[in-house]
Design a protein around this motif. Structure first.
Motif, PDB file in Angstrom:
ATOM      1  N   TRP A 139     -47.458  40.883   6.539  1.00 18.55           N
ATOM      2  CA  TRP A 139     -48.099  41.950   5.777  1.00 18.55           C
ATOM      3  C   TRP A 139     -47.256  43.215   5.711  1.00 18.55           C
ATOM      4  CZ3 TRP A 139     -51.940  40.109   3.120  1.00 18.55           C
ATOM      5  CH2 TRP A 139     -52.686  39.039   3.627  1.00 18.55           C
ATOM      6  N   ASN A 140     -46.170  43.238   6.438  1.00 24.60           N
ATOM      7  CA  ASN A 140     -45.355  44.442   6.506  1.00 24.60           C
ATOM      8  C   ASN A 140     -44.319  44.460   5.387  1.00 24.60           C
ATOM      9  OD1 ASN A 140     -44.390  46.858   7.440  1.00 24.60           O
ATOM     10  ND2 ASN A 140     -43.401  46.034   9.262  1.00 24.60           N
ATOM     11  N   MET A 141     -43.670  45.590   5.226  1.00 24.49           N
ATOM     12  CA  MET A 141     -42.570  45.734   4.281  1.00 24.49           C
ATOM     13  C   MET A 141     -41.417  44.821   4.702  1.00 24.49           C
ATOM     14  SD  MET A 141     -40.573  49.275   3.489  1.00 24.49           S
ATOM     15  CE  MET A 141     -39.149  49.357   2.416  1.00 24.49           C
ATOM     16  N   PRO A 142     -40.805  44.034   3.772  1.00 29.42           N
ATOM     17  CA  PRO A 142     -39.718  43.129   4.163  1.00 29.42           C
ATOM     18  C   PRO A 142     -38.476  43.886   4.616  1.00 29.42           C
ATOM     19  CG  PRO A 142     -39.912  43.242   1.764  1.00 29.42           C
ATOM     20  CD  PRO A 142     -41.103  43.960   2.330  1.00 29.42           C
ATOM     21  N   VAL A 143     -37.727  43.266   5.520  1.00 29.68           N
ATOM     22  CA  VAL A 143     -36.520  43.908   6.047  1.00 29.68           C
ATOM     23  C   VAL A 143     -35.411  43.906   5.008  1.00 29.68           C
ATOM     24  CG1 VAL A 143     -34.764  43.815   7.849  1.00 29.68           C
ATOM     25  CG2 VAL A 143     -37.142  43.287   8.400  1.00 29.68           C
ATOM     26  N   GLY A 144     -35.244  42.828   4.260  1.00 29.44           N
ATOM     27  CA  GLY A 144     -34.217  42.765   3.234  1.00 29.44           C
ATOM     28  C   GLY A 144     -32.889  42.259   3.741  1.00 29.44           C
ATOM     29  N   VAL A 145     -31.898  42.176   2.843  1.00 28.34           N
ATOM     30  CA  VAL A 145     -30.604  41.571   3.162  1.00 28.34           C
ATOM     31  C   VAL A 145     -29.442  42.514   2.853  1.00 28.34           C
ATOM     32  CG1 VAL A 145     -31.391  39.188   2.925  1.00 28.34           C
ATOM     33  CG2 VAL A 145     -30.601  40.441   0.898  1.00 28.34           C
ATOM     34  N   THR A 146     -29.708  43.800   2.791  1.00 32.71           N
ATOM     35  CA  THR A 146     -28.649  44.783   2.573  1.00 32.71           C
ATOM     36  C   THR A 146     -28.750  45.875   3.631  1.00 32.71           C
ATOM     37  OG1 THR A 146     -29.970  46.200   1.108  1.00 32.71           O
ATOM     38  CG2 THR A 146     -28.751  44.391   0.072  1.00 32.71           C
ATOM     39  N   GLU A 147     -27.674  46.612   3.808  1.00 32.64           N
ATOM     40  CA  GLU A 147     -27.666  47.710   4.767  1.00 32.64           C
ATOM     41  C   GLU A 147     -28.744  48.742   4.425  1.00 32.64           C
ATOM     42  OE1 GLU A 147     -24.713  51.387   6.152  1.00 32.64           O
ATOM     43  OE2 GLU A 147     -23.985  49.828   4.797  1.00 32.64           O
ATOM     44  N   ILE A 148     -28.844  49.071   3.144  1.00 32.19           N
ATOM     45  CA  ILE A 148     -29.845  50.061   2.719  1.00 32.19           C
ATOM     46  C   ILE A 148     -31.256  49.570   3.000  1.00 32.19           C
ATOM     47  CG2 ILE A 148     -30.854  51.202   0.710  1.00 32.19           C
ATOM     48  CD1 ILE A 148     -28.292  52.493   1.666  1.00 32.19           C
ATOM     49  N   SER A 149     -31.525  48.286   2.702  1.00 26.34           N
ATOM     50  CA  SER A 149     -32.875  47.762   2.918  1.00 26.34           C
ATOM     51  C   SER A 149     -33.253  47.815   4.392  1.00 26.34           C
ATOM     52  CB  SER A 149     -32.979  46.331   2.393  1.00 26.34           C
ATOM     53  OG  SER A 149     -32.164  45.446   3.144  1.00 26.34           O
ATOM     54  N   ARG A 150     -32.286  47.570   5.279  1.00 22.80           N
ATOM     55  CA  ARG A 150     -32.582  47.643   6.716  1.00 22.80           C
ATOM     56  C   ARG A 150     -32.836  49.093   7.145  1.00 22.80           C
ATOM     57  NH1 ARG A 150     -28.674  43.505   6.661  1.00 22.80           N
ATOM     58  NH2 ARG A 150     -26.981  44.988   6.971  1.00 22.80           N
ATOM     59  N   GLU A 151     -32.074  50.030   6.599  1.00 21.57           N
ATOM     60  CA  GLU A 151     -32.315  51.441   6.938  1.00 21.57           C
ATOM     61  C   GLU A 151     -33.667  51.907   6.420  1.00 21.57           C
ATOM     62  OE1 GLU A 151     -29.457  54.430   6.439  1.00 21.57           O
ATOM     63  OE2 GLU A 151     -27.729  53.220   7.067  1.00 21.57           O
ATOM     64  N   VAL A 152     -34.009  51.475   5.204  1.00 19.74           N
ATOM     65  CA  VAL A 152     -35.306  51.847   4.637  1.00 19.74           C
ATOM     66  C   VAL A 152     -36.432  51.271   5.488  1.00 19.74           C
ATOM     67  CG1 VAL A 152     -36.835  51.502   2.660  1.00 19.74           C
ATOM     68  CG2 VAL A 152     -34.442  52.122   2.286  1.00 19.74           C
ATOM     69  N   HIS A 153     -36.274  50.027   5.937  1.00 22.84           N
ATOM     70  CA  HIS A 153     -37.298  49.424   6.796  1.00 22.84           C
ATOM     71  C   HIS A 153     -37.396  50.175   8.116  1.00 22.84           C
ATOM     72  CE1 HIS A 153     -39.036  46.496   9.638  1.00 22.84           C
ATOM     73  NE2 HIS A 153     -39.751  46.117   8.592  1.00 22.84           N
TER      74      HIS A 153
END
Length: 416
Positions: free
Chosen positions: A26-40
């Motif tokens: 149910w949480n926001m996905p972590v993603g597969v990019t550096e930015i997506s991980r920082e946003v998470h």
């Protein structure tokens, strides 16, 4: 003694893993990019700050209700205000906001920094598909909702959407990109405002007519990452998916060379590996030869069902009834949202086709308009010669129009 301790510890560990998996769903996905991980990471930081504030505020509420209830202390306090309290609840939120703003600002600066990009892709939004151009690579294509989803979404199709894999989230042509490469996306639109959004990449940008917006991504893991238009761009807004397929750089170069038809390229080997998607959004590679053969068979079946090869279609003289049947399907898929099933259109942007000067006039003008677009109408050059001939014939012989038959060869002669 150790056995007695091990069992509860294992049980607690299992519960923790299960709870984390449930929260991740149910949480926001972590993603597969550096930015997506920082946003998470920022998302989780702010989340826990808000949780701490909530716990503190509601604890103060409940303590005040309990400690100052009438049965315990019926005489109310006589003070009116407290300078200390005023200072505390003014300074404390300010400090919290500054503490949250510092890491957020750093991430925002990174999001906007598309310098030193190793490749650029122009993304153009249309109603309702995407156009992709590999800048400087002499290759571009259109990407729209895949045939299976398109058939299933039709009213009265009789197809159960749950039987279609990735219903409304699959396309006919995926955007293939290399991993470990900084890619700059240049976003614009041909008609209305769209928004290109792939959650796993961690960013979203509006595609606005007459403007170029930028975003970038460096994808770490090979896989297939899905998204969709995130702007209410019109009636069929929900049928405009985005599918990005990330492959290793060497495989991408081979695929691109095959698409451009470079000399010496192995076309069969140049097709990207169709990676299998896991529940977590990551993927693993499969054998490229087997997948290419399976895709070839699937494409052959789909082409046999939907349309003839381009060369045969261009030279064939089709009967009016066959053109009308195909044309009606093409019209309902691509034209009905703006020109309506009745052909009355939505003036002034989309004029009526009933007795229209374009529809009843020289067929060359209408064919060129379908191929190249005009004003708010996007180009439909991605359609086959037979499909364009069919839809033009359909509009020229429906709603009391009687303007003759257009053949695929007429369309082929006008393509640039």
């Amino acid at each position: 003694m150790r056995n007695w301790l091990a069992a509860p510890l294992l049980w607690m560990t299992a519960l923790t893993v299960q709870a984390e998996a449930e929260v991740a769903k149910w949480n926001m996905p972590v993603g597969v990019t550096e930015i997506s991980r920082e946003v998470h990471g920022l998302h989780m930081l702010i989340f826990w700050v808000v949780v701490a504030i909530g716990v503190g505020v509601f604890a103060a509420f409940f303590y005040s209700i309990w400690a100052h209830r009438r049965s315990r202390n019926p005489k109310p306090a006589t003070f009116h205000e407290s300078t200390t309290v005023e200072i505390v609840w003014t300074v404390l939120p300010f400090v919290i906001l500054i503490a949250m703003a510092i890491p957020a600002t750093g991430t925002l600066i990174k999001i906007e920094d598309s310098s030193d990009a190793e490749m650029s892709i122009k993304v153009t939004g249309y109603q309702w598909m995407w156009g992709y151009e590999y800048v400087g690579e002499d290759y571009s294509f259109y990407s729209r909702l895949d045939r299976d989803s398109d058939r299933a979404r039709q009213v009265g199709s009789g197809i159960d959407p749950s039987s279609v894999d990735n219903y409304l989230l699959e396309v006919d042509n995926r955007l293939v990109v290399p991993t470990d490469t900084k890619i700059r996306f240049l976003l614009t639109s041909n008609d209305v405002i769209h928004a290109w959004w792939v959650p796993a990449l961690g960013m979203k940008r509006d595609a606005i007519p007459g403007f170029i917006n930028e975003m970038w991504a460096r994808i770490d893991e090979p896989g297939v990452y899905r998204g969709q238009c995130a702007e209410l761009c019109g009636r069929d807004h929900g049928f405009m998916p985005v599918v990005v397929e990330a492959v290793p750089p060497a495989e991408f170069e081979a695929w691109l060379a095959g698409k451009r038809g470079d000399e010496g390229s192995d076309t069969a080997a140049s097709e990207p590996v169709q990676v299998a998607e896991a529940d977590t959004g990551t993927a693993t590679a499969t054998d490229a030869t087997e997948v290419a053969a399976a895709d070839a068979d699937a494409d052959a079946d789909a082409d046999a069902e939907a349309e003839a090869p381009a060369d045969d279609a261009a030279s064939a003289e089709l009967e009016l009834a066959a053109l009308m049947e195909t044309g009606e399907k093409v019209y309902k898929t691509n034209c009905v949202a703006c020109h309506q099933a009745s052909g009355k259109g939505m003036p002034p942007a989309f004029p009526s086709l009933i007795g229209s000067a374009v529809v009843t006039g020289d067929p060359t003008t209408q064919i060129e308009q379908v191929l190249n677009g005009k004003n708010a109408m996007p180009p439909f050059g991605h359609l086959s010669d037979e499909q364009i001939a069919a839809v033009v014939t359909y509009t020229r012989n429906s709603w009391d129009n009687d303007s003759g038959v257009v053949q695929p060869a007429d369309v082929a002669a006008l393509r640039q």
